[in-house]
Motif scaffolding. Structure first.
Motif, PDB file in Angstrom:
ATOM      1  N   ASP A   1      15.392   7.253   6.330  1.00  0.00           N
ATOM      2  CA  ASP A   1      14.447   6.158   6.936  1.00  0.00           C
ATOM      3  C   ASP A   1      13.044   6.358   7.231  1.00  0.00           C
ATOM      4  O   ASP A   1      12.104   5.710   7.084  1.00  0.00           O
ATOM      5  N   GLY A   2      12.907   7.622   7.709  1.00  0.00           N
ATOM      6  CA  GLY A   2      11.551   7.904   8.246  1.00  0.00           C
ATOM      7  C   GLY A   2      10.780   8.510   7.094  1.00  0.00           C
ATOM      8  O   GLY A   2       9.240   8.825   7.259  1.00  0.00           O
ATOM      9  N   TRP A   3      11.201   8.702   5.928  1.00  0.00           N
ATOM     10  CA  TRP A   3      10.395   9.086   4.655  1.00  0.00           C
ATOM     11  C   TRP A   3      10.506   8.465   3.417  1.00  0.00           C
ATOM     12  O   TRP A   3       9.755   8.490   2.446  1.00  0.00           O
TER      13      TRP A   3
ATOM     14  N   VAL B   1      -1.632  -8.827   5.664  1.00  0.00           N
ATOM     15  CA  VAL B   1      -0.252  -7.575   6.115  1.00  0.00           C
ATOM     16  C   VAL B   1      -0.058  -6.760   5.090  1.00  0.00           C
ATOM     17  O   VAL B   1      -0.682  -6.996   3.876  1.00  0.00           O
ATOM     18  N   ILE B   2      -0.224  -5.589   5.487  1.00  0.00           N
ATOM     19  CA  ILE B   2      -0.238  -4.289   4.565  1.00  0.00           C
ATOM     20  C   ILE B   2       0.936  -3.510   4.826  1.00  0.00           C
ATOM     21  O   ILE B   2       1.324  -3.045   6.016  1.00  0.00           O
ATOM     22  N   LEU B   3       1.721  -3.348   3.878  1.00  0.00           N
ATOM     23  CA  LEU B   3       3.118  -2.373   4.007  1.00  0.00           C
ATOM     24  C   LEU B   3       2.658  -1.024   3.637  1.00  0.00           C
ATOM     25  O   LEU B   3       2.089  -0.976   2.499  1.00  0.00           O
TER      26      LEU B   3
ATOM     27  N   LEU C   1       2.480  -2.877   8.468  1.00  0.00           N
ATOM     28  CA  LEU C   1       3.912  -2.448   8.565  1.00  0.00           C
ATOM     29  C   LEU C   1       4.075  -1.038   8.007  1.00  0.00           C
ATOM     30  O   LEU C   1       4.078  -0.764   6.943  1.00  0.00           O
ATOM     31  N   LYS C   2       4.457  -0.066   9.233  1.00  0.00           N
ATOM     32  CA  LYS C   2       4.768   1.469   8.699  1.00  0.00           C
ATOM     33  C   LYS C   2       6.133   1.530   8.403  1.00  0.00           C
ATOM     34  O   LYS C   2       6.913   0.328   8.228  1.00  0.00           O
ATOM     35  N   GLN C   3       6.584   2.597   8.038  1.00  0.00           N
ATOM     36  CA  GLN C   3       8.060   2.741   7.478  1.00  0.00           C
ATOM     37  C   GLN C   3       9.028   2.189   8.478  1.00  0.00           C
ATOM     38  O   GLN C   3      10.087   1.544   8.044  1.00  0.00           O
TER      39      GLN C   3
ATOM     40  N   SER D   1       0.807  -1.248  -0.092  1.00  0.00           N
ATOM     41  CA  SER D   1      -0.007  -0.057  -0.109  1.00  0.00           C
ATOM     42  C   SER D   1       0.814   1.301  -0.044  1.00  0.00           C
ATOM     43  O   SER D   1       1.853   1.391  -0.909  1.00  0.00           O
ATOM     44  N   SER D   2       0.648   2.283   0.672  1.00  0.00           N
ATOM     45  CA  SER D   2       1.192   3.587   1.006  1.00  0.00           C
ATOM     46  C   SER D   2       1.275   4.297   1.995  1.00  0.00           C
ATOM     47  O   SER D   2       0.042   4.181   2.774  1.00  0.00           O
ATOM     48  N   ALA D   3       2.087   4.792   2.459  1.00  0.00           N
ATOM     49  CA  ALA D   3       1.939   5.743   3.683  1.00  0.00           C
ATOM     50  C   ALA D   3       0.981   6.661   3.294  1.00  0.00           C
ATOM     51  O   ALA D   3       0.773   7.230   2.496  1.00  0.00           O
ATOM     52  N   SER D   4       0.170   6.992   4.547  1.00  0.00           N
ATOM     53  CA  SER D   4      -0.830   7.989   4.427  1.00  0.00           C
ATOM     54  C   SER D   4      -2.199   7.420   3.878  1.00  0.00           C
ATOM     55  O   SER D   4      -3.076   8.382   3.422  1.00  0.00           O
ATOM     56  N   ALA D   5      -2.135   6.253   3.328  1.00  0.00           N
ATOM     57  CA  ALA D   5      -3.485   5.662   2.712  1.00  0.00           C
ATOM     58  C   ALA D   5      -4.480   5.745   3.811  1.00  0.00           C
ATOM     59  O   ALA D   5      -4.393   5.544   4.979  1.00  0.00           O
TER      60      ALA D   5
END
Length: 242
Positions: free
Chosen positions: A186-188, A148-150, A221-223, A116-120
């Motif tokens: 790593d955070g972005w 599992v969602i990345l 799973l977040k970043q 998926s994507s960050a901020s989804a």
């Protein structure tokens, strides 16, 4: 031993998921469903490409794979530019993805891994993030034994298609990596191979019952989780779940 099926294996992250699966000793069989056979540097008897004549046939092709794969990985996605419109992008990123997830559930696949994507978020005011969030909600509702969602940030790696704004940010991330200051990115932003390894590690952890407490049903799973699983704790023999 585990078996897997993938969709999206010709893209940047998907191709690396495939390479990781083929080189991993825990996997005995890897099936791919795509418009054309994937190009891979790993010559392996594990690989079983399935190339239906139309994407309409992809769900039934997945259901026909025998024996039933243990894990299904979806890195399927396109850009608005490649699809020609928002509606065209949605047909791939949402409609086809959901159809494949339903086919995986009907086939009896127990673990579903979604890129998926960050901020989804289904409530996002941005079309892309809303579509990703809607897909997350829809596949979670299917009730896989393990979902599992990345949610990676900017994906760092060489893409075939041109994305000028992303290319600039990707260049910054690459420079930080070259300077051995990965902690600054790593955070972005995460390297595509790290994301791929995190996806495989998480999927295998579900298969082997090594899932963090409270995340047995749905594991997001977040970043930071992606970096930890895909780089810090990555072990090709026994990927760590915690």
């Amino acid at each position: 031993m585990a078996s897997a099926a993938t969709v999206g294996s010709t893209g940047l992250t998907g191709s690396l998921v495939l390479e990781t699966l083929l080189s991993h000793p825990a996997f005995s069989s890897v099936s791919t469903i795509s418009r054309k056979a994937p190009s891979t540097s790993a010559s392996s008897s594990k690989l079983h490409p399935v190339v239906p004549s139309s994407t309409d046939d992809w769900p039934s092709a997945l259901e026909s794979i025998q024996p039933t794969p243990d894990i299904f990985f979806s890195t399927l996605g396109t850009t608005r530019g490649s699809a020609g419109s928002v509606a065209g992008q949605r047909k791939i990123d949402y409609d086809l993805n959901l159809a494949m997830a339903k086919a995986a559930k009907d086939a009896g696949i127990k673990t579903y891994v979604l890129m998926s994507s960050a901020s989804a978020s289904a409530t996002s005011r941005f079309e892309y993030m809303r579509m990703k969030g809607e897909l997350e909600d829809a596949v979670t509702a299917l009730g896989f034994e393990h979902t599992v969602i990345l949610r990676p940030g900017l994906i760092v790696g060489k893409r075939n298609e041109s994305r000028p704004p992303e290319a600039i940010m990707r260049g910054v991330a690459n420079c930080l990596g070259a300077l051995n200051t990965t902690w600054l990115k790593d955070g972005w932003a995460q390297d595509a191979n790290v994301i791929a390894q995190a996806a495989v590690a998480a999927g295998l952890s579900c298969k082997e019952g090594r899932i963090p407490e409270g995340k047995e049903k749905v594991w997001v799973l977040k970043q930071a989780d992606i970096v930890r699983l895909g780089r810090t704790e990555w072990d090709v023999k026994t990927p760590a779940a915690e």
